[in-house]
Design a protein around this motif. Structure first.
Motif, PDB file in Angstrom:
ATOM      1  N   UNK A   4       0.843  -1.186   0.000  1.00 55.15           N
ATOM      2  CA  UNK A   4       0.000   0.000   0.000  1.00 55.15           C
ATOM      3  C   UNK A   4       0.882   1.241   0.000  1.00 55.15           C
ATOM      4  N   UNK A   5       0.252   2.386  -0.199  1.00 54.99           N
ATOM      5  CA  UNK A   5       0.942   3.669  -0.220  1.00 54.99           C
ATOM      6  C   UNK A   5       0.828   4.318   1.155  1.00 54.99           C
ATOM      7  N   UNK A   6       1.955   4.789   1.695  1.00 57.29           N
ATOM      8  CA  UNK A   6       1.957   5.398   3.020  1.00 57.29           C
ATOM      9  C   UNK A   6       2.748   6.708   2.999  1.00 57.29           C
ATOM     10  N   UNK A   7       2.491   7.550   3.966  1.00 56.92           N
ATOM     11  CA  UNK A   7       3.345   8.713   4.223  1.00 56.92           C
ATOM     12  C   UNK A   7       4.532   8.212   5.032  1.00 56.92           C
ATOM     13  N   UNK A   8       5.712   8.278   4.469  1.00 53.65           N
ATOM     14  CA  UNK A   8       6.885   7.659   5.077  1.00 53.65           C
ATOM     15  C   UNK A   8       7.722   8.627   5.909  1.00 53.65           C
ATOM     16  N   UNK A   9       7.819   9.896   5.463  1.00 51.82           N
ATOM     17  CA  UNK A   9       8.711  10.829   6.164  1.00 51.82           C
ATOM     18  C   UNK A   9       8.248  12.263   5.903  1.00 51.82           C
ATOM     19  N   UNK A  10       8.397  13.113   6.923  1.00 50.69           N
ATOM     20  CA  UNK A  10       8.016  14.530   6.815  1.00 50.69           C
ATOM     21  C   UNK A  10       9.110  15.363   7.458  1.00 50.69           C
ATOM     22  N   UNK A  11       9.554  16.390   6.749  1.00 51.14           N
ATOM     23  CA  UNK A  11      10.461  17.380   7.322  1.00 51.14           C
ATOM     24  C   UNK A  11       9.787  18.738   7.148  1.00 51.14           C
ATOM     25  N   UNK A  12       9.154  19.225   8.238  1.00 54.94           N
ATOM     26  CA  UNK A  12       8.359  20.452   8.157  1.00 54.94           C
ATOM     27  C   UNK A  12       9.082  21.668   8.710  1.00 54.94           C
ATOM     28  N   UNK A  13      10.197  21.455   9.393  1.00 51.70           N
ATOM     29  CA  UNK A  13      10.851  22.581  10.070  1.00 51.70           C
ATOM     30  C   UNK A  13      12.367  22.424   9.941  1.00 51.70           C
TER      31      UNK A  13
ATOM     32  N   UNK B 161       5.773   6.401   0.252  1.00 50.40           N
ATOM     33  CA  UNK B 161       6.460   5.135  -0.042  1.00 50.40           C
ATOM     34  C   UNK B 161       5.419   4.062  -0.312  1.00 50.40           C
ATOM     35  N   UNK B 162       5.636   3.306  -1.381  1.00 55.62           N
ATOM     36  CA  UNK B 162       4.784   2.163  -1.680  1.00 55.62           C
ATOM     37  C   UNK B 162       5.480   0.916  -1.159  1.00 55.62           C
ATOM     38  N   UNK B 163       4.811   0.195  -0.267  1.00 56.68           N
ATOM     39  CA  UNK B 163       5.486  -0.889   0.453  1.00 56.68           C
ATOM     40  C   UNK B 163       5.831  -2.082  -0.428  1.00 56.68           C
ATOM     41  N   UNK B 164       5.438  -2.059  -1.699  1.00 59.32           N
ATOM     42  CA  UNK B 164       5.898  -3.112  -2.618  1.00 59.32           C
ATOM     43  C   UNK B 164       7.376  -2.938  -2.927  1.00 59.32           C
ATOM     44  N   UNK B 165       7.924  -1.718  -2.693  1.00 57.89           N
ATOM     45  CA  UNK B 165       9.303  -1.437  -3.046  1.00 57.89           C
ATOM     46  C   UNK B 165       9.514  -1.329  -4.536  1.00 57.89           C
ATOM     47  N   UNK B 166       8.434  -1.096  -5.280  1.00 61.14           N
ATOM     48  CA  UNK B 166       8.517  -1.028  -6.731  1.00 61.14           C
ATOM     49  C   UNK B 166       7.774   0.213  -7.222  1.00 61.14           C
ATOM     50  N   UNK B 167       7.906   0.492  -8.535  1.00 58.61           N
ATOM     51  CA  UNK B 167       7.187   1.622  -9.129  1.00 58.61           C
ATOM     52  C   UNK B 167       5.679   1.369  -9.044  1.00 58.61           C
ATOM     53  N   UNK B 168       4.947   2.423  -8.649  1.00 59.03           N
ATOM     54  CA  UNK B 168       3.492   2.310  -8.508  1.00 59.03           C
ATOM     55  C   UNK B 168       2.847   3.623  -8.923  1.00 59.03           C
TER      56      UNK B 168
END
Length: 915
Positions: A10-19, A32-39
């Motif tokens: 599935x597709x997830x929010x993996x990392x955020x740098x807001x400040x 990040x798509x947890x398949x580790x492949x193009x999606x």
């Protein structure tokens, strides 16, 4: 809501740098798509929410984009490297309190300035800095049960980001780490404390291969022993003293003979304080709590419930694969969960003795994400979200000697799937007032309806967390629920822990009510323990929450049939009491007078039974219910009932609770929770409301019929305490029925009286909604609403408690678009009368010509004077008609003189008639 199976990508929010340090020129959001492949990202939308107002400030449609070949996708500042696929101007991503949400567009459309929503939600991160706070509403809506993540800018030197990492099994969380855009996150397990070693690697033997265990070196822990236990017999197979001299990079490795750590059998590895001589081979499982433990289950070979619950309470054994490898299983601690004794933090990974673990990037999804096509929206959450987990049902004593039907059922008032991260259940014994079980629920979730069940292994339906039979003692004992994210509540508090307490139930057997006094005093003060009476019902019975959601309130429970994971089967409630209203309210903080006390006075038919009614108090500053008190007893013979910490009160407020400076008091008929959960109240449940707050959310949620509020006016009383008093007997939920006055407990309220009336004569331009004069026409607007607005206009200038009640003797007329108010205005006392006179002199009739001098057109009156004016008009019309008839007769005769001939004939006729 459609839930993803954890093994599917599935597709997830993996990392955020807001400040960023200094200028925000390297902000980014990583998907990040947890398949580790193009999606493909078609059908996805990324929305940025501002916590100040909870509205969207940026919306990005991801149609036409896709992840890279490794599954990563970047949205970020123009100056950052690697270059993002979608570029943002510097300082676009706000620092918090805010949220970033990934939606699937099949469920709804998303646009800037829209309100926050959970419809179509795929993933969400709610964050804030330590300085700000204020993300509670976003968290309640987007990640219920989870608190907003704090991006601590002091955690690292230089820059840092919020990174998603796997906590345990298939459960995700966030941590602060060095930014890694377009790369695997820096998900390093937390450093082990110097006082408590933890297991970092294991090898379970296969064939002729020995086992292997690696633990951290903890210099301050003292002597430590490694114990291997047999999963069938629960007895010690091997015990080895840990030799700190063999430490390498603060890691200690030990080899275990292959016969005792097989990959096709069940067993356990535990680390204890002590020496090998304390755990001789063949001795039974010790009841001493280990420093760390790992329990594993071989194929078709389940370890005993006693071994599992003693060593890893609340956790599941690590399930080994059916295919035993020639070299055995290599397991490494990779989950970043901060708690110990959890096999779920171990993954299969290459063995690295004496070196940092080499953990693979997980390819599993979080539990509760919506997949494309899911359109069902979660239920609406309350506008305030301080309601937390509660004990909903408790069955401690089941028929028969097996005691295999015991359970504890929790419930979250949101009624939806919620994380139990940081939640603990402690089972207390009244014999020593100490917990005999401490169970962490971190990593677990409630059902889609908010329930969570832990109980005996044979219980139906199956509990999410299984306990050995006869675990829950029959009483006198207690069950307590805590929020303690940093470890067991008993570790940081002496005696019976109370910090972080969410709910508690103290219960007993017959004749044992005095044995749990210490538990009652600490957990449910002022209340007697509950009795799960086996004689009430045939068969089994439970203690079920039936009368509301106030925590540690034992009066909310009834003996009822067991209903695990279902709505409680509660006794039929009594009929709703009729005619009971809120009569008077006071806060102890409205004035500094020594006699100012907090109380609520109810009024109703004498001797009315109040069972079923709940008095709730809301505080606008604390965003929720501060008191939810089931009423007991009945109205007294004079028609009054007092709640508060005052002399002669029929019921007191719970300890530490009071009427706030700004908030609301609600009287409702509570069938199960509506008066306490903060949900929208229905006419069938709500009996009366007094809102003394300008908080529009509170006003709309409590459904006041006029949309107005009553604010106490301290100047209405010369020198003394102040209360809000009802001065209209029959109209409930109406702010126009209330006024500020002196308290009159157990007696008739002090209300505006003609005895203190004065003359008023005002000429006003048409009033706006805020009580200010404006240009325009007042025709057709001088009804009850206009009376209230005139009262608001005067009160804004007097600040002495004027309301529509004071204008019962006043007249109103509309002349050339101007509003004239004249007649009598009532008051409470000579003091208030003087203030009103002073205010009326500040607003004399307008000097603009004689516009208000002759109020003869478009006349309206208040309710008190309308009937008199109508009668007067009728009499005037009748008098005018009579006068007109008389004048007509007079002038008619003057114009036509009498005919004497006719008169003479008449006289002859009269003479003939006499004959």
């Amino acid at each position: 809501m459609v839930v993803v199976v954890s093994g599917e990508p599935c597709l997830i929010i993996s990392e955020i740098n807001a400040d960023n340090p200094r200028l925000d020129t390297t902000e980014f959001v990583e998907l990040y798509h947890t398949s580790g492949q193009r999606a493909s990202l078609d059908g996805y939308t990324l929305v940025f929410y501002n916590g100040n107002g909870n509205i969207a400030y940026k919306v990005l449609d991801l149609k036409g984009h896709s992840t890279d070949d490794r599954g990563f996708f970047l949205v970020g500042s123009v100056d950052m490297l690697p270059k993002p696929s979608i570029l943002l101007p510097p300082n676009t991503v706000q620092n918090g309190p805010d949220a970033i949400v990934l939606y699937h567009t099949s469920a709804a459309r998303y646009s800037e300035k829209m309100n926050v929503t959970a419809v179509g939600l795929v993933d969400a991160v709610v964050y804030m800095t330590r300085r700000t706070g204020g993300a509670e509403f976003l968290a309640e809506t987007l990640t219920p049960g989870e608190q907003a993540f704090v991006e601590d800018e002091t955690a690292l030197e230089g820059d840092e980001s919020i990174e998603r990492c796997l906590l345990s099994e298939d459960r995700w969380g966030f941590q602060v780490s060095s930014p890694s855009p377009g790369q695997r996150n820096n998900c390093t397990p937390p450093a082990a404390p110097a006082t408590s070693p933890v297991i970092t690697e294991l090898k379970l033997g296969g064939g002729q291969v020995d086992g292997f265990v690696e633990i951290t070196d903890a210099p301050a822990a003292g002597p430590v022993v490694l114990v291997v236990l047999d999963g069938k017999t629960d007895r010690v197979s091997v015990s080895v003293d840990v030799d700190v001299e063999t430490s390498r990079n603060f890691l200690i490795s030990m080899t275990i003979e292959k016969n005792y750590m097989k990959g096709d059998e069940s067993g356990a590895v535990a680390v204890y304080s002590g020496r090998a001589s304390d755990f001789p081979v063949g001795s039974p499982l010790s009841q001493i709590q280990p420093l760390d433990a790992f329990v594993f289950a071989g194929p078709g070979n389940k370890p005993s419930a006693n071994l599992t619950e003693t060593l890893i309470p609340g956790r599941q054994p690590y399930q080994l694969s059916n295919s035993l490898r020639e070299g055995g299983f290599y397991l490494s601690r990779c989950g970043v969960a901060s708690w110990a004794r959890d096999p779920g933090v171990f993954w299969e990974a290459p063995q690295t003795p004496g070196m940092p673990n080499q953990c693979p990037w997980p390819k599993i999804c979080p539990h509760s994400f919506v997949i494309p096509g899911g359109t069902e929206s979660p239920p609406h959450l309350p506008p305030w979200g301080n309601s937390d987990f509660l004990i909903n049902e408790l069955n401690t004593d089941t028929p028969g000697a097996a005691e295999d039907g015991e359970y504890i059922e929790l419930w979250h008032p949101s009624g939806r799937r919620v994380s139990l991260q940081g939640i603990w259940i402690l089972l207390f014994s009244a014999h020593n007032n100490k917990p005999y079980r401490e169970i962490s629920l971190s990593g677990h979730f409630t059902t889609s309806k908010g329930y969570f069940l832990l109980g005996s292994d044979r219980l139906v339906p199956a509990p999410s967390l299984r306990l050995p039979p006869n675990t829950i003692q029959n009483g006198p004992d207690a069950v307590a629920l805590y929020r303690s994210p940093f470890g067991p509540p008993s570790a940081a508090q002496r005696g019976i822990p109370t910090k972080g307490l969410l709910d508690a139930v103290v219960y007993r057997q017959r004749g044992s009510d005095k044995e749990a006094q210490e538990l009652s005093k600490a957990l449910t003060p002022g209340q007697l323990p509950l009795l799960e009476d086996p004689e009430v019902l045939p068969g089994d019975e439970a203690l079920s929450r039936c009368r509301g959601l106030y925590p540690y309130d034992l009066s909310a429970f009834s003996v009822a049939p067991p209903t695990p994971l279902r709505e409680n089967s509660c006794p039929r409630p009594p009929p709703a009491p009729e005619g009971v209203v809120i009569s008077e309210v006071a806060s102890g903080h409205w004035t500094n007078h020594s006699q100012q006390r907090a109380f609520v006075e109810l009024h109703g038919p004498p001797m009315t039974d109040l069972r079923g009614l709940v008095l709730s108090v809301f505080d606008q500053e604390r965003s929720g219910t501060v008191i939810a008190l089931p009423l007991t007893g009945s109205i007294d013979q004079d028609g009054f009932y007092i709640v508060g910490n005052v002399t002669g009160a029929d019921q007191t407020f719970p300890e530490g609770s009071t009427v706030p400076v700004r908030g609301a008091v609600v009287l409702c008929y509570d069938l199960f929770s509506v008066c306490r959960a903060g949900t929208a109240l229905t006419n069938s449940s709500l009996r009366d409301v007094l809102v003394f707050s300008e908080n529009q959310q509170l006003l709309s949620s409590l459904s006041t019929t006029r949309g107005r509020q009553v604010i106490p006016a301290l100047r209405s009383v010369e020198d003394g305490p102040v209360s809000l008093s009802r001065c209209s007997c029959c109209e409930v939920r109406s702010p126009s029925s209330w006024t500020s006055s002196s308290p009159t407990l157990h007696s008739s309220n002090l209300c505006p009286s003609p005895a203190f009336s004065s003359q008023i004569d005002l000429c006003l331009g048409p009033l706006s909604s805020d009580g200010q004069e404006q240009s325009g026409d007042c025709s057709g607007l001088i009804q009850g609403k206009r009376v209230a607005e005139v009262a608001d206009y005067l009160e804004k200038r007097c600040h002495c408690g004027i309301s529509a009640l004071y204008l019962q003797g006043a007249n109103f007329s509309c002349v050339s678009g101007w509003l004239r108010v004249w007649g009598n205005i009532q008051a409470l006392s000579d003091h208030q009368k003087a203030l009103i006179i002073q205010t009326s002199h500040m607003n004399p009739p307008s000097a603009q010509g004689d516009v208000c001098s002759s109020p003869t057109t478009d006349r309206y009156t208040s309710t008190a004077s309308t009937l008199g004016l109508q009668i007067g008009l009728i009499i005037a019309v009748l008098l005018l008609l009579g006068l007109g008839a008389a004048l007509f007769t007079y002038f008619y005769r003057r114009r036509r003189p009498l005919d004497y001939y006719t008169m003479e004939l008449s006289e002859h006729a009269e003479g003939l008639s006499d004959l």
